[in-house]
Scaffold this active site. Structure first.
Site, PDB file in Angstrom:
ATOM      1  N   GLU A   1      36.795  -3.571 -11.932  1.00  0.00           N
ATOM      2  CA  GLU A   1      37.776  -3.199 -13.650  1.00  0.00           C
ATOM      3  C   GLU A   1      38.335  -2.091 -13.226  1.00  0.00           C
ATOM      4  OE1 GLU A   1      34.062  -2.634 -16.521  1.00  0.00           O
ATOM      5  OE2 GLU A   1      33.181  -4.122 -15.805  1.00  0.00           O
TER       6      GLU A   1
ATOM      7  N   LYS B   1      35.917   0.740  -8.814  1.00  0.00           N
ATOM      8  CA  LYS B   1      34.402   0.908  -9.433  1.00  0.00           C
ATOM      9  C   LYS B   1      33.262  -0.033  -7.693  1.00  0.00           C
ATOM     10  CE  LYS B   1      33.241   0.256 -13.587  1.00  0.00           C
ATOM     11  NZ  LYS B   1      32.733   0.085 -14.680  1.00  0.00           N
ATOM     12  N   GLN B   2      33.560  -1.327  -8.175  1.00  0.00           N
ATOM     13  CA  GLN B   2      32.361  -2.200  -7.362  1.00  0.00           C
ATOM     14  C   GLN B   2      32.520  -2.876  -6.132  1.00  0.00           C
ATOM     15  OE1 GLN B   2      32.595  -2.978 -11.680  1.00  0.00           O
ATOM     16  NE2 GLN B   2      31.335  -5.195 -10.913  1.00  0.00           N
TER      17      GLN B   2
ATOM     18  N   TRP C   1      28.575 -11.536 -17.194  1.00  0.00           N
ATOM     19  CA  TRP C   1      28.097 -12.738 -16.501  1.00  0.00           C
ATOM     20  C   TRP C   1      26.850 -11.877 -15.805  1.00  0.00           C
ATOM     21  CZ3 TRP C   1      30.765 -10.752 -11.151  1.00  0.00           C
ATOM     22  CH2 TRP C   1      30.655  -9.460 -10.490  1.00  0.00           C
ATOM     23  N   ASP C   2      26.925 -10.765 -15.505  1.00  0.00           N
ATOM     24  CA  ASP C   2      25.413 -10.288 -14.800  1.00  0.00           C
ATOM     25  C   ASP C   2      24.583 -11.292 -14.871  1.00  0.00           C
ATOM     26  OD1 ASP C   2      27.077  -8.266 -15.453  1.00  0.00           O
ATOM     27  OD2 ASP C   2      24.924  -7.197 -16.098  1.00  0.00           O
TER      28      ASP C   2
END
Length: 772
Positions: A493, A605-606, A364-365
């Protein structure tokens, strides 16, 4: 804030347009092989030494890759469950074409033998060329000047070339060149050798190897032509062809004279069974190198340079005041251009064409991070990325049926359109990719007014993804009969398989609403096309009602007590954890902590909710964004390279300028300074695109609201100015930000209205508007 760039040492000299290595070091060789990679979106090659490498094999990864050419192997499971992907996909390492070695009598040129002085390896990003220059003293004290150039053509995707120059400095004597094509190539992540050599031949200048993958049955042909000459005079030399089991080569022997320059120009062409029918591959590849030789190295390189000149006119961000960051952002832009597919059947891998990390998979980046970089500089490339999704739509439909879902479900990791990830909590559960793709279609049409694309391609994706969401969620009585989406993973994630991930629910609502909007648009303006599409996908009018009801009743997480958007239904009930107390050597957590320990804490994580604040920014006020940022920033490890740029953008918006700048620095030099200690596996394409976004969407505050461009620029304290260009609705606008001033200039297209810090501004062609 966590700073994961501490104790990193730059090994390349700072320069605005070049990456310069002044000393060769085995310890950083594999990292440099990534940094010095070249490509054109079709063909990519790591920065391996032409003459080969005699050092520790663990410190080198030889790689040449063709975008979209892959091999499959069965995925091995301890226990198999329904719906697990059966086959993996790996971008394969194809024929090693760069090999050129030379001998001075019986001594082979080797960077690790004899001695080196005046060494310089330079990646020229402005002109798209890699150059290595040095003086080598052999173990028997013969000195020779060596200069090697290479480029991968941006105007002819099949073409690459090397110019290898040598000049004896203190001797006369026999010198031998050997130029080879080596078919004995492997991938580190494949259990078996992917390619078998099915044909090869050589004459005194030409050579050809044809290979085929075992499972996927791609055929790849690689040809070379070798043109040898002396710069100062005519020269006598002998030619001999070399044939081995999986290798062919050309041997050139001559009497070298002191202070004379000898040049070998090597032209290479790659063709695959995706490009032409299989029995024509050899002819195309052979003719390609012969045409290249006729055109000549200099002419081919000048065409390549001209393409880059125009690219930099559109895509360059100019920074005054920090040469390291200027170098970083140009390196990132250059590598994005080298990595992105432009044919509608390929995409851009998370590692581009620079290494085997993530096995060459697309994520999806592409839509959320990379596509905007090209959308506002080279929108035709963004369209090609979306066409890849359209051309794999049938695979997404198959996956949806396999998952007992309607519509289409796009894969998390893929090359060919099929899911390739064996770990569903961090892959298939990330249903949000459907909404990410729809969002990218929306942004593309918004910026280009390309309604032909929407009608003929985009609408079908939008409708099928809306169908998936309407079927995937449900009305839950204990949630006041709101439409909930359970057992999903959001961008974070570290929190897999949760209920009502905030990002996912908001983006699903957007997808459903856009589906209704596109349907109404087609009904009103393109009724015949709408009826044809309805019939093609068996779309019923009552489905639109279903989509609208689901969107209107979507459960949207919000906590009144904290005044924030909970990341999911369980996040606030997890135990808090001091992220700053985690030792650097324990990061990333995914490789140092058991997942059950990661999942039990309030650790991200992000960017997840923070990414939502950016993408759908007009749905949240500035105070809510600030509260969410303050809540999630101390809880985020940034173990993903996708994270820092998003935090930088929102930090800029809410006025946290120092944090915005620090997070920007962590994106701009992620690979050059190897912040995550994994640059040897390949570049981080999403992070690279995030560097652009940190400047344009962050420092310059660019947003699109109601179809109009809005800017809210400020100048980072350490800079004197920055400048960039944006293409929007067939216009191009130059934006320059200086101390207390912003200068807008419409370079191309009709007059346009933009907004500067909430004030309406009219731009006319080639007239500057200067604002405080």
């Amino acid at each position: 804030m966590r700073e994961f760039h501490k104790n990193k040492i730059a090994i390349y000299e700072y320069d605005e347009w070049r990456i310069i290595e002044k000393a060769f070091d085995e310890k950083t060789n594999q990292r440099s092989e990534t940094i010095f990679s070249l490509g054109n979106g079709y063909l990519g090659i790591r920065g391996n030494l032409e003459e080969g490498y005699s050092g520790d094999p663990k410190t080198s990864l030889v790689g040449t890759y063709i975008n979209g050419i892959y091999e499959s192997e069965p995925i091995m499971y301890g226990e198999y469950h329904y719906g697990y992907p059966l086959w993996g996909q790996t971008m394969i390492n194809v024929t090693d074409w760069r090999l050129i070695s030379f001998w001075i009598e019986d001594e082979k040129f080797d960077m690790l033998k004899g001695s080196i002085k005046d060494y310089n390896r330079t990646l020229d990003m402005k002109n798209g060329k890699l150059t290595r220059e040095l003086i080598w003293r052999s173990p028997k004290d013969k000195e020779i000047y060596v200069k090697i150039e290479r480029f991968v053509s941006l105007t002819n995707k099949h073409l690459a070339a090397i110019r290898f120059m040598i000049k004896p400095l203190n001797f006369d004597g026999e010198i031998t060149f050997i130029s080879e094509l080596d078919g004995n190539v492997k991938n580190k992540n494949l259990r078996e050798q992917a390619l078998i050599v099915i044909d090869k031949w050589a004459d005194e200048r030409l050579g050809y190897i044809q290979q085929k993958t075992n499972k996927t049955e791609f055929t790849i042909g690689c040809s070379m032509y070798n043109d040898f000459y002396c710069k100062e005079q005519d020269i006598e030399y002998s030619l001999e062809k070399i044939e081995e089991d999986k290798k062919i080569g050309i041997k050139i022997t001559f009497k070298g004279e002191k202070d004379q320059t000898y040049i070998l120009d090597k032209y290479v062409n790659f063709y695959t069974s995706r490009d032409v029918v299989e029995n024509e591959i050899m002819n195309y590849a052979k003719e390609g190198v012969l045409e290249a030789k006729t055109a000549g190295y200099d002419n081919l390189y000048n065409e390549h340079k001209e393409y880059l000149f125009k690219f930099w006119e559109d895509a360059d961000i100019k920074i005054k005041g920090d040469i390291a960051l200027q170098q970083g952002i140009r390196f990132n832009s250059f590598q994005l251009l080298q990595s992105v597919g432009r044919d509608g059947i390929t995409n851009i891998g998370a590692k581009g064409l620079t290494g085997e990390g993530y096995e060459g998979h697309y994520f999806w980046d592409s839509e959320i991070y990379v596509l905007p970089f090209f959308l506002y500089s080279r929108p035709e490339i963004s369209k090609a990325l979306l066409m890849y999704r359209y051309n794999t739509l049938d695979k997404a439909r198959e996956r949806a049926r396999e998952m007992r879902s309607k519509g289409a479900l796009f894969p998390w990791r893929t090359i060919n359109g099929e899911e390739a990830s064996s770990y569903f909590p961090a892959s298939t559960a990330q249903y949000h990719i459907d909404a990410d793709i729809t969002y990218a279609i929306y942004k593309y049409v918004e910026a280009t007014d390309d309604f032909d694309f929407l009608i003929n391609y985009g609408a079908e994706i939008v409708f099928e993804t809306a169908r998936m969401w309407a079927d995937r969620g449900g009305y839950i009585p204990l949630k006041d009969n709101k439409f909930c989406i359970n057992e999903v993973t959001g961008p974070d994630e570290y929190k897999p398989c949760v209920d009502n991930n905030c990002y996912t629910n908001y983006m699903a609502r957007f997808n459903l609403n856009y589906g209704v909007y596109v349907a109404e648009l087609l009904k009103a303006k393109y009724p015949q096309k709408y009826e044809e599409l309805k019939e093609k996908i068996n779309l019923k009018e009552e489905e639109l009602v279903e989509w609208k009801n689901a969107a209107d009743n979507m459960y949207l997480p919000y906590d009144e007590r904290l005044g924030i958007n909970p990341q999911d239904d369980s996040f606030l009930y997890k135990e808090p954890y001091d992220v700053d107390s985690i030792p650097v050597e324990e990061t990333p957590l995914v490789t140092n902590w058991h997942q059950l320990n990661i999942m039990r804490y309030q650790i991200c994580k992000q960017a997840d909710v923070i990414l939502l604040m950016f993408l759908l920014g007009d749905e949240f006020d500035i105070e809510l964004k600030k509260r969410n940022y303050d809540f999630y920033e101390p809880k985020t490890t940034h173990d993903s390279s996708l994270s820092a740029c998003v935090f930088s953008i929102i930090a800029s918006e809410i006025g946290y300028k120092e944090q915005a700048y620090n997070y920007f620095m962590q994106t701009a030099r992620m690979d050059l300074d190897d912040y995550n200690n994994n640059a040897h596996e390949g570049i981080h394409t999403a992070c690279m695109a995030g560097t652009w976004a940190s400047v344009v969407n962050g420092f310059a505050g660019m947003r699109v609201y109601n179809g109009e461009l809005h800017f809210k620029p400020y100048l980072p304290e350490k800079w004197e100015s920055y400048e960039f260009r944006v293409k929007y609705k067939n216009r191009q606008i130059n934006v320059k930000v200086e101390d207390n001033l912003t200068i807008y200039k419409l370079l191309d297209g009709d007059d346009i209205v933009i907004w500067h810090k909430g004030n309406r501004v009219e731009l006319s062609k080639m007239k500057e508007v200067t604002l405080s």
